[in-house]
Design an enzyme around this catalytic site. Structure first.
Site, PDB file in Angstrom:
ATOM      1  N   VAL A 134      17.041  78.403  13.077  1.00  0.00           N
ATOM      2  CA  VAL A 134      17.347  78.705  14.426  1.00  0.00           C
ATOM      3  C   VAL A 134      16.791  77.491  15.370  1.00  0.00           C
ATOM      4  CG1 VAL A 134      17.265  80.510  16.232  1.00  0.00           C
ATOM      5  CG2 VAL A 134      17.223  81.208  13.882  1.00  0.00           C
ATOM      6  N   PRO A 135      17.796  76.716  15.670  1.00  0.00           N
ATOM      7  CA  PRO A 135      17.684  75.650  16.054  1.00  0.00           C
ATOM      8  C   PRO A 135      16.887  75.441  17.576  1.00  0.00           C
ATOM      9  CG  PRO A 135      20.016  75.745  16.271  1.00  0.00           C
ATOM     10  CD  PRO A 135      19.560  77.026  15.603  1.00  0.00           C
ATOM     11  N   CYS A 136      15.859  75.907  17.963  1.00  0.00           N
ATOM     12  CA  CYS A 136      15.346  75.920  19.477  1.00  0.00           C
ATOM     13  C   CYS A 136      14.863  74.404  19.693  1.00  0.00           C
ATOM     14  CB  CYS A 136      14.171  76.731  19.188  1.00  0.00           C
ATOM     15  SG  CYS A 136      12.834  76.310  17.950  1.00  0.00           S
ATOM     16  N   HIS A 137      14.838  73.383  18.807  1.00  0.00           N
ATOM     17  CA  HIS A 137      14.548  72.050  19.184  1.00  0.00           C
ATOM     18  C   HIS A 137      15.648  71.426  19.748  1.00  0.00           C
ATOM     19  CE1 HIS A 137      16.589  72.053  15.037  1.00  0.00           C
ATOM     20  NE2 HIS A 137      16.879  71.042  15.299  1.00  0.00           N
TER      21      HIS A 137
END
EC number: 2.1.1.63
Length: 176
Positions: A134-137
């Site tokens: 889950v690409p929070c970056h």
């Protein structure tokens, strides 16, 4: 983050180019990916270590392939039910940020219908239980700076570079 029935969780520790990782799953799907030392990591003392679990092994393989540039996205069942409804809405919105793209906290807040909630969105992003997947970056500061990443800003920079994301902070090599 608290999991309702910790005895149902299975975990597996793996090593990646970005450091050691704990993967966790529930009967519903992959529920966690935390780097060692990551902020907001849950207590896994009651979780069962299961290196033979099929989903955890598949998550390990897909993560390794992703980090090696052999995979562009993940195909895993996810269980994001362990956050508040607000956190879950933010995490679902994160899944819509394409590889190589970035967004800002304010834009994410507007996307979920709460344009004045960028700080709350930032807090929910920071508690994302599935780093990388889950690409929070991919969420950056309003000025384009690399702000906040529970796994550490150097990892955030590496992930964005791997994905070919274009943002000013990457070009400058600077962190906020």
């Amino acid at each position: 983050m608290k999991f309702r029935q910790p005895a149902l969780l299975r975990q597996r520790r793996i090593h990646t180019p970005l450091g050691a990782v704990r993967l966790a799953r529930t009967p519903r799907g992959l529920a966690g990916l935390w780097f060692d030392g990551q902020q907001h990591s849950p207590d896994a003392a009651l979780w069962i270590t299961d290196d033979g679990d099929t989903l955890l092994r598949e998550a390990d393989q897909q993560l390794q392939d992703y980090l090696a540039g052999r995979r562009a996205h993940f195909e895993l069942p996810l269980d994001l039910s362990h956050g508040t409804p607000f956190q879950q809405a933010v995490w679902q919105a994160l899944l819509g940020i394409a590889r190589g793209q970035t967004t800002r906290y304010g834009a994410l807040a507007a996307q979920i219908g709460l344009p004045s909630a960028s700080r709350a969105v930032g807090a929910a992003v920071g508690r994302n239980p599935l780093s990388v997947i889950v690409p929070c970056h991919r969420v950056i500061g309003a000025d384009g700076s690399l702000t906040g990443y529970a796994g550490g800003l150097p990892r955030k920079q590496q992930l964005l570079s791997l994905e070919g994301a274009a943002c000013a902070a990457l070009a400058e090599g600077s962190f906020a």
